[in-house]
Design a protein around this motif. Sequence first.
Motif, PDB file in Angstrom:
ATOM      1  N   GLY A  79       0.839  -1.194   0.000  1.00  0.00           N
ATOM      2  CA  GLY A  79       0.000   0.000   0.000  1.00  0.00           C
ATOM      3  C   GLY A  79       0.873   1.242   0.000  1.00  0.00           C
ATOM      4  N   HIS A  80       0.214   2.353   0.024  1.00  0.00           N
ATOM      5  CA  HIS A  80       0.940   3.613  -0.001  1.00  0.00           C
ATOM      6  C   HIS A  80       1.138   4.138   1.403  1.00  0.00           C
ATOM      7  CE1 HIS A  80       0.529   3.994  -4.338  1.00  0.00           C
ATOM      8  NE2 HIS A  80      -0.726   3.595  -4.200  1.00  0.00           N
ATOM      9  N   CYS A  81       2.298   4.758   1.590  1.00  0.00           N
ATOM     10  CA  CYS A  81       2.520   5.485   2.832  1.00  0.00           C
ATOM     11  C   CYS A  81       2.420   6.967   2.500  1.00  0.00           C
ATOM     12  CB  CYS A  81       3.907   5.195   3.406  1.00  0.00           C
ATOM     13  SG  CYS A  81       4.080   3.506   3.930  1.00  0.00           S
ATOM     14  N   ARG A  82       1.435   7.617   3.035  1.00  0.00           N
ATOM     15  CA  ARG A  82       1.250   9.027   2.715  1.00  0.00           C
ATOM     16  C   ARG A  82       1.391   9.876   3.968  1.00  0.00           C
ATOM     17  NH1 ARG A  82      -4.128   9.600   0.870  1.00  0.00           N
ATOM     18  NH2 ARG A  82      -4.622   7.438   1.319  1.00  0.00           N
ATOM     19  N   PRO A  83       2.282  10.843   3.957  1.00  0.00           N
ATOM     20  CA  PRO A  83       2.477  11.683   5.151  1.00  0.00           C
ATOM     21  C   PRO A  83       1.459  12.811   5.192  1.00  0.00           C
ATOM     22  CG  PRO A  83       4.083  12.251   3.494  1.00  0.00           C
ATOM     23  CD  PRO A  83       3.242  11.178   2.885  1.00  0.00           C
ATOM     24  N   GLU A  84       0.210  12.460   5.218  1.00  0.00           N
ATOM     25  CA  GLU A  84      -0.839  13.468   5.078  1.00  0.00           C
ATOM     26  C   GLU A  84      -1.736  13.542   6.299  1.00  0.00           C
ATOM     27  OE1 GLU A  84      -2.792  12.176   1.590  1.00  0.00           O
ATOM     28  OE2 GLU A  84      -1.135  12.738   0.287  1.00  0.00           O
ATOM     29  N   PHE A  85      -1.327  12.911   7.370  1.00  0.00           N
ATOM     30  CA  PHE A  85      -2.210  12.919   8.538  1.00  0.00           C
ATOM     31  C   PHE A  85      -2.404  14.343   9.056  1.00  0.00           C
ATOM     32  CE2 PHE A  85      -3.203  12.728  13.040  1.00  0.00           C
ATOM     33  CZ  PHE A  85      -4.272  11.875  13.026  1.00  0.00           C
ATOM     34  N   GLY A  86      -3.673  14.704   9.292  1.00  0.00           N
ATOM     35  CA  GLY A  86      -3.968  16.019   9.828  1.00  0.00           C
ATOM     36  C   GLY A  86      -4.053  17.095   8.779  1.00  0.00           C
ATOM     37  N   LYS A  87      -3.847  16.726   7.531  1.00  0.00           N
ATOM     38  CA  LYS A  87      -3.953  17.729   6.470  1.00  0.00           C
ATOM     39  C   LYS A  87      -5.387  17.823   5.978  1.00  0.00           C
ATOM     40  CE  LYS A  87       0.807  17.700   5.256  1.00  0.00           C
ATOM     41  NZ  LYS A  87       1.816  17.225   4.338  1.00  0.00           N
ATOM     42  N   ALA A  88      -5.636  18.880   5.247  1.00  0.00           N
ATOM     43  CA  ALA A  88      -7.017  19.241   4.892  1.00  0.00           C
ATOM     44  C   ALA A  88      -7.793  18.108   4.234  1.00  0.00           C
ATOM     45  CB  ALA A  88      -6.998  20.447   3.958  1.00  0.00           C
ATOM     46  N   ALA A  89      -7.149  17.370   3.374  1.00  0.00           N
ATOM     47  CA  ALA A  89      -7.844  16.321   2.628  1.00  0.00           C
ATOM     48  C   ALA A  89      -8.429  15.264   3.563  1.00  0.00           C
ATOM     49  CB  ALA A  89      -6.892  15.664   1.637  1.00  0.00           C
ATOM     50  N   ASN A  90      -7.756  15.032   4.681  1.00  0.00           N
ATOM     51  CA  ASN A  90      -8.200  13.975   5.586  1.00  0.00           C
ATOM     52  C   ASN A  90      -9.040  14.482   6.742  1.00  0.00           C
ATOM     53  OD1 ASN A  90      -6.973  11.628   4.450  1.00  0.00           O
ATOM     54  ND2 ASN A  90      -5.044  12.654   4.890  1.00  0.00           N
ATOM     55  N   LYS A  91      -9.200  15.790   6.771  1.00  0.00           N
ATOM     56  CA  LYS A  91      -9.816  16.382   7.953  1.00  0.00           C
ATOM     57  C   LYS A  91     -11.169  15.758   8.282  1.00  0.00           C
ATOM     58  CE  LYS A  91      -8.320  20.702   9.659  1.00  0.00           C
ATOM     59  NZ  LYS A  91      -7.889  22.023   9.296  1.00  0.00           N
ATOM     60  N   ASN A  92     -11.964  15.528   7.251  1.00  0.00           N
ATOM     61  CA  ASN A  92     -13.293  14.983   7.497  1.00  0.00           C
ATOM     62  C   ASN A  92     -13.256  13.494   7.789  1.00  0.00           C
ATOM     63  OD1 ASN A  92     -14.486  17.467   7.039  1.00  0.00           O
ATOM     64  ND2 ASN A  92     -14.460  17.138   4.817  1.00  0.00           N
ATOM     65  N   ALA A  93     -12.300  12.840   7.225  1.00  0.00           N
ATOM     66  CA  ALA A  93     -12.251  11.379   7.330  1.00  0.00           C
ATOM     67  C   ALA A  93     -12.108  10.902   8.762  1.00  0.00           C
ATOM     68  CB  ALA A  93     -11.120  10.831   6.477  1.00  0.00           C
ATOM     69  N   HIS A  94     -11.333  11.582   9.522  1.00  0.00           N
ATOM     70  CA  HIS A  94     -11.131  11.115  10.897  1.00  0.00           C
ATOM     71  C   HIS A  94     -11.443  12.223  11.891  1.00  0.00           C
ATOM     72  CE1 HIS A  94      -7.244  12.511   9.310  1.00  0.00           C
ATOM     73  NE2 HIS A  94      -7.273  13.233  10.400  1.00  0.00           N
ATOM     74  N   ALA A  95     -12.624  12.760  11.739  1.00  0.00           N
ATOM     75  CA  ALA A  95     -13.037  13.858  12.612  1.00  0.00           C
ATOM     76  C   ALA A  95     -12.969  13.464  14.080  1.00  0.00           C
ATOM     77  CB  ALA A  95     -14.451  14.294  12.253  1.00  0.00           C
ATOM     78  N   ALA A  96     -13.321  12.221  14.359  1.00  0.00           N
ATOM     79  CA  ALA A  96     -13.335  11.772  15.750  1.00  0.00           C
ATOM     80  C   ALA A  96     -11.929  11.592  16.297  1.00  0.00           C
ATOM     81  CB  ALA A  96     -14.105  10.471  15.869  1.00  0.00           C
ATOM     82  N   ALA A  97     -11.015  11.255  15.419  1.00  0.00           N
ATOM     83  CA  ALA A  97      -9.647  11.019  15.874  1.00  0.00           C
ATOM     84  C   ALA A  97      -8.885  12.323  16.052  1.00  0.00           C
ATOM     85  CB  ALA A  97      -8.917  10.137  14.875  1.00  0.00           C
ATOM     86  N   LYS A  98      -9.404  13.370  15.471  1.00  0.00           N
ATOM     87  CA  LYS A  98      -8.668  14.626  15.471  1.00  0.00           C
ATOM     88  C   LYS A  98      -8.360  15.217  16.845  1.00  0.00           C
ATOM     89  CE  LYS A  98      -6.864  17.116  13.219  1.00  0.00           C
ATOM     90  NZ  LYS A  98      -6.187  18.161  12.578  1.00  0.00           N
ATOM     91  N   PRO A  99      -9.365  15.331  17.733  1.00  0.00           N
ATOM     92  CA  PRO A  99      -9.065  15.978  19.015  1.00  0.00           C
ATOM     93  C   PRO A  99      -7.875  15.338  19.723  1.00  0.00           C
ATOM     94  CG  PRO A  99     -11.395  15.562  18.805  1.00  0.00           C
ATOM     95  CD  PRO A  99     -10.743  14.917  17.624  1.00  0.00           C
TER      96      PRO A  99
END
Lengths: 192, 136
Positions: free
Chosen positions: A149-169
């Motif tokens: 799979g791909h390793c993407r250093p995008e955690f917390g960036k705008a594209a993913n913001k909605n995907a893990h709303a619960a994990a964000k806080p």
Amino acid sequence: MNMFTRNDKSFDTNAASTTPVRDKTETPVAPIAETKRTSPPAPPTYEIATPQTRVVSVISKALKITGQLESTEDIQVDGEVDGDVRGVSVKIGGNAKVKGTVYGDTVELAGTIDGKIEAKKVILTSTAHMSGDVVHQDIRIESGAYIDGHCRPEFGKAANKNAHAAAKPAAVVPTGSVRDKTGPVAEIGTRA
Amino acid sequence: MPALSRLALVPVPLGNDGTEFPASHLGKALTIKGSLETTGVVHIYGNVHGQITADRLVIGVGGYVEGDIVANDVRIGGRFTGRIYARHVTLDGSAEITGRIFHHTVTVAKGARIDGRMPWRPLNFFERLEHLREAQ
């Protein structure tokens, strides 16, 4: 009346004379056996403390969960999960299998994930088997780990913001797990 | 019959390879939506919505389960809504139950709140139930 008092007295004296002896020789099992013929419904083994005191929730290796897990604390998975896992510090043990997305602040993988990881910090140990993408901010991959799979250093960036709303806080909070950087890794490494 | 004797005395259920399974512990911050299935022990202090199949299940004080439980041995100190199918059921004083408890033996402590029925069933009822859950 007379009979009652007499009985009470004799019982009392009996009890007084016998109990010390019984206490010495017999375990508390004896009275239970007297009162209950069948198996005791609540053996004392109920109050087993969890083996790891630091880990709050443990999905042991015999447990299979179909559905979603969500926690605001740490999770250790040694069993099988068919569904998503959300936690702060999530550890997937050596024999564990997860089919779904694992969200967390820190995710340590020693087992198998068929799905996705979304975490600020990702650690793939030497026995890890990862099929799917890893969205991270900080990743460590030990020799022997398998990734498809791909390793993407995008955690917390705008594209993913909605995907893990619960994990964000949880992600905003400075990592509490940094303090035990070496501890859990070594633990999993030795087990594997 | 073998199932009963196993239930009576073995402190921790054993796996196929004879090793002990450590108990699963679901902490109070954990919420599960879905089914749990194990041959071992589960302690629940968090929330579970769904079916649970286990050898022994403990819902601790503060725990909440909504759904059906199939187990050999159930002990409840928290809240529960749904149906229980278990040979032995123990309700602690802090238990709050809504629903039905199918049991062979039951212990209820003073203070427990039960809204529902507690039908007694013979042991073979639970054996059939086990086949049923394995077929699922």
